[in-house]
Design a protein around this motif. Structure first.
Motif, PDB file in Angstrom:
ATOM      1  N   UNK A 288       0.917  -1.322   0.040  1.00  0.00           N
ATOM      2  CA  UNK A 288       0.066   0.128   0.137  1.00  0.00           C
ATOM      3  C   UNK A 288       0.975   1.251  -0.032  1.00  0.00           C
ATOM      4  N   UNK A 289       1.900   1.116   0.739  1.00  0.00           N
ATOM      5  CA  UNK A 289       2.633   2.296   1.045  1.00  0.00           C
ATOM      6  C   UNK A 289       3.584   2.632  -0.502  1.00  0.00           C
ATOM      7  N   UNK A 290       3.950   1.515  -1.055  1.00  0.00           N
ATOM      8  CA  UNK A 290       4.544   1.451  -2.545  1.00  0.00           C
ATOM      9  C   UNK A 290       3.455   2.260  -3.383  1.00  0.00           C
ATOM     10  N   UNK A 291       2.349   1.638  -3.417  1.00  0.00           N
ATOM     11  CA  UNK A 291       1.405   2.191  -4.683  1.00  0.00           C
ATOM     12  C   UNK A 291       1.091   3.556  -4.209  1.00  0.00           C
ATOM     13  N   UNK A 292       1.177   3.972  -3.008  1.00  0.00           N
ATOM     14  CA  UNK A 292       0.920   5.508  -2.705  1.00  0.00           C
ATOM     15  C   UNK A 292       1.989   6.401  -3.213  1.00  0.00           C
ATOM     16  N   UNK A 293       3.288   5.815  -2.890  1.00  0.00           N
ATOM     17  CA  UNK A 293       4.413   6.432  -3.470  1.00  0.00           C
ATOM     18  C   UNK A 293       4.515   6.707  -4.797  1.00  0.00           C
ATOM     19  N   UNK A 294       4.289   5.443  -5.469  1.00  0.00           N
ATOM     20  CA  UNK A 294       4.272   5.530  -7.208  1.00  0.00           C
ATOM     21  C   UNK A 294       3.142   6.688  -7.488  1.00  0.00           C
ATOM     22  N   UNK A 295       1.845   6.580  -7.039  1.00  0.00           N
ATOM     23  CA  UNK A 295       0.901   7.687  -7.310  1.00  0.00           C
ATOM     24  C   UNK A 295       1.186   9.094  -7.100  1.00  0.00           C
ATOM     25  N   UNK A 296       2.147   9.198  -5.836  1.00  0.00           N
ATOM     26  CA  UNK A 296       2.480  10.829  -5.707  1.00  0.00           C
ATOM     27  C   UNK A 296       3.431  11.152  -6.626  1.00  0.00           C
ATOM     28  N   UNK A 297       4.315  10.287  -6.933  1.00  0.00           N
ATOM     29  CA  UNK A 297       5.493  10.564  -7.980  1.00  0.00           C
ATOM     30  C   UNK A 297       4.959  10.720  -9.114  1.00  0.00           C
ATOM     31  N   UNK A 298       3.915  10.181  -9.696  1.00  0.00           N
ATOM     32  CA  UNK A 298       3.307  10.041 -10.964  1.00  0.00           C
ATOM     33  C   UNK A 298       2.409  11.708 -10.895  1.00  0.00           C
ATOM     34  N   UNK A 299       1.973  11.894  -9.967  1.00  0.00           N
ATOM     35  CA  UNK A 299       1.044  13.139  -9.822  1.00  0.00           C
ATOM     36  C   UNK A 299       2.126  14.294  -9.802  1.00  0.00           C
ATOM     37  N   UNK A 300       3.082  14.268  -9.337  1.00  0.00           N
ATOM     38  CA  UNK A 300       4.108  15.378  -8.791  1.00  0.00           C
ATOM     39  C   UNK A 300       5.299  15.081 -10.104  1.00  0.00           C
ATOM     40  N   UNK A 301       4.954  14.258 -11.045  1.00  0.00           N
ATOM     41  CA  UNK A 301       6.114  13.999 -12.031  1.00  0.00           C
ATOM     42  C   UNK A 301       6.697  15.450 -12.671  1.00  0.00           C
ATOM     43  N   UNK A 302       6.194  16.456 -12.795  1.00  0.00           N
ATOM     44  CA  UNK A 302       6.619  17.693 -13.384  1.00  0.00           C
ATOM     45  C   UNK A 302       7.594  18.280 -12.330  1.00  0.00           C
ATOM     46  N   UNK A 303       7.272  18.198 -11.071  1.00  0.00           N
ATOM     47  CA  UNK A 303       8.027  18.611 -10.004  1.00  0.00           C
ATOM     48  C   UNK A 303       9.316  17.818  -9.645  1.00  0.00           C
ATOM     49  N   UNK A 304       9.220  16.609  -9.824  1.00  0.00           N
ATOM     50  CA  UNK A 304      10.241  15.595  -9.591  1.00  0.00           C
ATOM     51  C   UNK A 304      11.188  15.790 -10.929  1.00  0.00           C
ATOM     52  N   UNK A 305      10.732  16.184 -11.999  1.00  0.00           N
ATOM     53  CA  UNK A 305      11.570  16.271 -13.175  1.00  0.00           C
ATOM     54  C   UNK A 305      12.333  17.474 -13.025  1.00  0.00           C
ATOM     55  N   UNK A 306      11.593  18.559 -12.668  1.00  0.00           N
ATOM     56  CA  UNK A 306      12.358  19.836 -12.528  1.00  0.00           C
ATOM     57  C   UNK A 306      13.301  19.901 -11.524  1.00  0.00           C
ATOM     58  N   UNK A 307      12.958  19.329 -10.180  1.00  0.00           N
ATOM     59  CA  UNK A 307      14.200  19.030  -9.241  1.00  0.00           C
ATOM     60  C   UNK A 307      15.336  18.318  -9.644  1.00  0.00           C
ATOM     61  N   UNK A 308      14.986  16.990 -10.640  1.00  0.00           N
ATOM     62  CA  UNK A 308      16.245  16.272 -10.939  1.00  0.00           C
ATOM     63  C   UNK A 308      17.105  17.058 -11.740  1.00  0.00           C
ATOM     64  N   UNK A 309      16.499  17.853 -12.798  1.00  0.00           N
ATOM     65  CA  UNK A 309      17.363  18.654 -13.696  1.00  0.00           C
ATOM     66  C   UNK A 309      18.123  19.751 -13.059  1.00  0.00           C
ATOM     67  N   UNK A 310      17.390  20.173 -11.933  1.00  0.00           N
ATOM     68  CA  UNK A 310      18.156  21.265 -11.199  1.00  0.00           C
ATOM     69  C   UNK A 310      19.202  20.906 -10.407  1.00  0.00           C
ATOM     70  N   UNK A 311      19.147  19.597 -10.148  1.00  0.00           N
ATOM     71  CA  UNK A 311      20.273  18.836  -9.240  1.00  0.00           C
ATOM     72  C   UNK A 311      21.477  18.303 -10.070  1.00  0.00           C
ATOM     73  N   UNK A 312      20.719  17.993 -11.419  1.00  0.00           N
ATOM     74  CA  UNK A 312      21.863  17.612 -12.605  1.00  0.00           C
ATOM     75  C   UNK A 312      22.931  18.780 -12.706  1.00  0.00           C
TER      76      UNK A 312
END
Length: 107
Positions: free
Chosen positions: A47-71
């Motif tokens: 359940x925690x794994x599914x919830x985490x995947x859902x949050x990452x998918x929902x916030x994909x644009x933020x995850x991508x922006x954060x990854x690009x800034x860190x790179x």
């Protein structure tokens, strides 16, 4: 696992605690109870794994922006994180450690 077997946070297992002494492999419950504990722990993890995947998918644009800034910069400060992710979705009244740091240790 401790959430189910030690802290009694499972309806299927109930409000019981099976503390481990850390030295022996003996379990103070039956094989059937062990199976129930394993199933409950697996369901919590899944359940925690599914919830985490859902949050990452929902916030994909933020995850991508954060990854690009860190790179690009390798490290980010609080201001840069806030620019990328926005303000925290909830506020707390008490002063956080980062606030103390930004104020030079003063409160």
């Amino acid at each position: 696992y401790s959430q189910v077997s030690l802290y009694g946070m499972s309806e299927a297992v109930g409000l019981v605690s099976f503390p481990n002494d850390g030295e022996t492999f003996l379990k103070p419950y039956s094989d059937e109870t062990a199976k129930v504990i394993d199933v409950e722990a697996r369901e919590l993890i899944d359940g925690c794994y599914r919830r985490t995947l859902g949050m990452v998918e929902e916030k994909r644009h933020l995850v991508k922006a954060l990854a690009e800034a860190l790179l690009e910069r390798e490290t980010l400060n609080l201001k840069e994180l806030t620019e990328i992710l926005g303000e925290r979705p909830f506020k707390i009244e008490e002063i956080r450690n980062i606030d103390r740091y930004q104020m030079g240790g003063e409160e």
